[in-house]
Enzyme design. Structure first.
Site, PDB file in Angstrom:
ATOM      1  N   ARG A  10       4.123   1.354  -1.507  1.00  0.00           N
ATOM      2  CA  ARG A  10       5.171   1.388  -2.520  1.00  0.00           C
ATOM      3  C   ARG A  10       4.918   0.392  -3.642  1.00  0.00           C
ATOM      4  NH1 ARG A  10       9.600   1.802  -0.024  1.00  0.00           N
ATOM      5  NH2 ARG A  10       8.659   2.104   2.021  1.00  0.00           N
TER       6      ARG A  10
ATOM      7  N   CYS B 119       0.825  -1.209   0.000  1.00  0.00           N
ATOM      8  CA  CYS B 119       0.000   0.000   0.000  1.00  0.00           C
ATOM      9  C   CYS B 119       0.858   1.258   0.000  1.00  0.00           C
ATOM     10  CB  CYS B 119      -0.942   0.003   1.199  1.00  0.00           C
ATOM     11  SG  CYS B 119      -0.106   0.071   2.795  1.00  0.00           S
TER      12      CYS B 119
ATOM     13  N   GLU C 241       7.872  -1.024  11.242  1.00  0.00           N
ATOM     14  CA  GLU C 241       6.686  -1.890  11.174  1.00  0.00           C
ATOM     15  C   GLU C 241       7.063  -3.256  10.599  1.00  0.00           C
ATOM     16  OE1 GLU C 241       5.100  -2.737   8.161  1.00  0.00           O
ATOM     17  OE2 GLU C 241       6.204  -1.495   6.744  1.00  0.00           O
TER      18      GLU C 241
ATOM     19  N   GLN D 151       5.181  -5.565   8.979  1.00  0.00           N
ATOM     20  CA  GLN D 151       4.476  -6.089   7.809  1.00  0.00           C
ATOM     21  C   GLN D 151       5.348  -6.128   6.556  1.00  0.00           C
ATOM     22  OE1 GLN D 151       3.266  -3.755   9.816  1.00  0.00           O
ATOM     23  NE2 GLN D 151       1.404  -4.625  10.711  1.00  0.00           N
TER      24      GLN D 151
ATOM     25  N   GLY E 101     -12.985  -5.880   6.021  1.00  0.00           N
ATOM     26  CA  GLY E 101     -11.729  -6.504   5.609  1.00  0.00           C
ATOM     27  C   GLY E 101     -11.118  -7.338   6.714  1.00  0.00           C
TER      28      GLY E 101
ATOM     29  N   GLU F  17      -4.430  -8.772   6.627  1.00  0.00           N
ATOM     30  CA  GLU F  17      -3.471  -8.453   7.682  1.00  0.00           C
ATOM     31  C   GLU F  17      -3.785  -7.106   8.335  1.00  0.00           C
ATOM     32  OE1 GLU F  17       1.385  -8.524   8.343  1.00  0.00           O
ATOM     33  OE2 GLU F  17       0.558  -8.408   6.319  1.00  0.00           O
TER      34      GLU F  17
ATOM     35  N   GLN G 276       5.907  -8.803   3.205  1.00  0.00           N
ATOM     36  CA  GLN G 276       5.691  -8.324   1.837  1.00  0.00           C
ATOM     37  C   GLN G 276       6.935  -8.515   0.982  1.00  0.00           C
ATOM     38  OE1 GLN G 276       4.592  -4.447   3.199  1.00  0.00           O
ATOM     39  NE2 GLN G 276       2.402  -4.897   3.259  1.00  0.00           N
TER      40      GLN G 276
ATOM     41  N   SER H 185       9.650   2.969   5.941  1.00  0.00           N
ATOM     42  CA  SER H 185       8.200   2.843   6.109  1.00  0.00           C
ATOM     43  C   SER H 185       7.604   4.089   6.750  1.00  0.00           C
ATOM     44  CB  SER H 185       7.868   1.628   6.976  1.00  0.00           C
ATOM     45  OG  SER H 185       8.268   0.437   6.345  1.00  0.00           O
TER      46      SER H 185
END
Length: 404
Positions: free
Chosen positions: A50, A48, A110, A112, A185, A188, A116, A105
């Site tokens: 990059r 979301c 973070e 996540q 939703g 993650e 990714q 980030s």
């Protein structure tokens, strides 16, 4: 071969540009295979925050990546150029390591991004576009990212965009504990929103997902109520706050969902790219729409670093990778030298064995002669280079003399 990266990130471009470069996994694979016909190795990283393309080419052709992304997003090269970051060589390596470490980030550290980056590597592997150089780059960046989080005390899992979003919602609503919240939703980000909301304890949290089986795998907690996907259009106007974090490629909360109702949600938080909330809703009086780009950047206070500066760890890892890459660039020379030395040794050993079988008493003498001959032949190229490269020859000789 030159390693290059072209990136469009939250630092370089607004969400209106980034959402045009966001693709579902199936399309990512198709683009990878298409570009993979032009270069030896290529990896595509899409989140979301990059869209980045890493590739290996025979020359510095960073502009090629801009052309690829422009085509992907339906933009002209001129339209996209102002939004892109271009790096090659050592700077491309450094960028990859900083991304995996969470230093690039919006929420520094973070976790996540690690998943990714890992998925981007595996997607390229599945598409047949991952080669040894990018495989090593992504593997080393993942290892560095994990190490940095441990060193900096970020490995607790408490840093996420969802937490920032819930904190910002609490600030804007002033009383989140008495609010009714709807979450769309169960990916993650959606799960992270629910976890953060459970700590705030709003009056009620309605949670839904287009695929109900994903919700069935997740234990609900008070005050979370799992609802059917068909119910959310009715509840969107009963909620005070709505968080939207689905993988839909277009807005799912549209003007028609709020236009015909007297009661409206006070706050819509859109955590998706592409955006899941129709931008036109921002013009409806009484509703505030917050996108990812509207959230405050969550930087790390000095205390959270436990006195550890993480950049030196990243830089050391970058230098290790660059040394590996440089060594790999002379792999052909190493292989040729190994084959030459092996052939020479085999010939000398064959002479020793012949004499030893014919005249065992001379074995020691022939062994010494053969060893001296092998040493002379091995060192001859170095002695020949003494006049032109004395420092390099001296280094090579010291390495040969080091028996540790």
């Amino acid at each position: 071969m030159t390693l290059s990266v072209v990136a469009v990130t939250h630092r370089t471009a607004p969400v209106t540009i980034r959402e045009r470069l966001s693709l579902p996994v199936e399309q990512q694979c198709q683009w990878l295979q298409r570009w993979g016909n032009q270069v030896p190795e290529i990896v595509l990283l899409v989140t979301c925050q990059r869209t980045e393309v890493y590739w290996l080419d025979g020359e510095e052709t960073a502009h090629r990546g801009v052309e690829w992304l422009a085509e992907l997003g339906g933009l002209t090269v001129e339209e996209l150029e102002r939004w892109v970051l271009q790096r090659s060589g050592a700077e491309a390596v450094r960028h990859a390591f900083c991304v995996a470490a969470g230093l690039d980030s919006r929420v520094v550290g973070e976790p996540q991004i690690l998943g990714q980056v890992r998925r981007a590597r595996e997607l390229a592997r599945g598409a047949g576009t991952l080669g040894p150089i990018l495989d090593r780059l992504f593997s080393c960046s993942l290892a560095t990212g994990r190490m940095v989080r441990v060193r900096a005390g970020w490995s607790t899992g408490k840093r996420s965009l969802a937490r920032v979003a819930v904190r910002e919602a609490a600030r804007l609503c002033s009383d989140l504990q008495s609010a009714r919240v709807l979450v769309l939703g169960a990916g993650e980000t959606g799960r992270d929103v629910i976890a953060a909301l459970c700590r705030c304890q709003p009056a009620v949290v309605w949670w839904t997902n287009r695929s109900p089986e994903r919700l069935a795998q997740i234990p609900s907690e008070e005050p979370v109520r799992i609802i059917d996907w068909s119910e959310w259009p009715r509840l969107v106007t009963e909620a005070d706050v709505v968080f939207v974090a689905t993988n839909a490629p277009e807005p799912i909360v549209r003007l028609e969902h709020v236009n015909r109702h007297a009661r409206l949600p006070r706050l819509l938080v859109d955590l998706a790219v592409p955006r899941n909330v129709d931008p036109a809703i921002s013009d409806v009086p009484g509703i505030r729409v917050v996108t990812i780009d509207d959230l405050p950047a969550d930087t790390v206070p000095v205390a959270a670093w436990d006195g550890v500066a993480v950049e030196p760890y990243v830089e050391r890892a970058v230098q290790r990778y660059l040394r590996w890459l440089e060594a790999r660039s002379i792999a052909a020379e190493i292989r040729a030298a190994h084959e030459t030395l092996q052939s020479m040794l085999e010939r000398e050993l064959e002479k020793v064995l012949r004499v030893a079988l014919r005249d065992p008493a001379r074995t020691g003498e022939v062994k010494r002669v053969a060893a001296a001959s092998m040493a002379r032949k091995t060192l001859f190229p170095l002695f020949r280079a003494l006049e032109s490269e004395p420092q390099r020859v001296a280094l090579a000789l010291r390495l040969l003399a080091d028996d540790r």
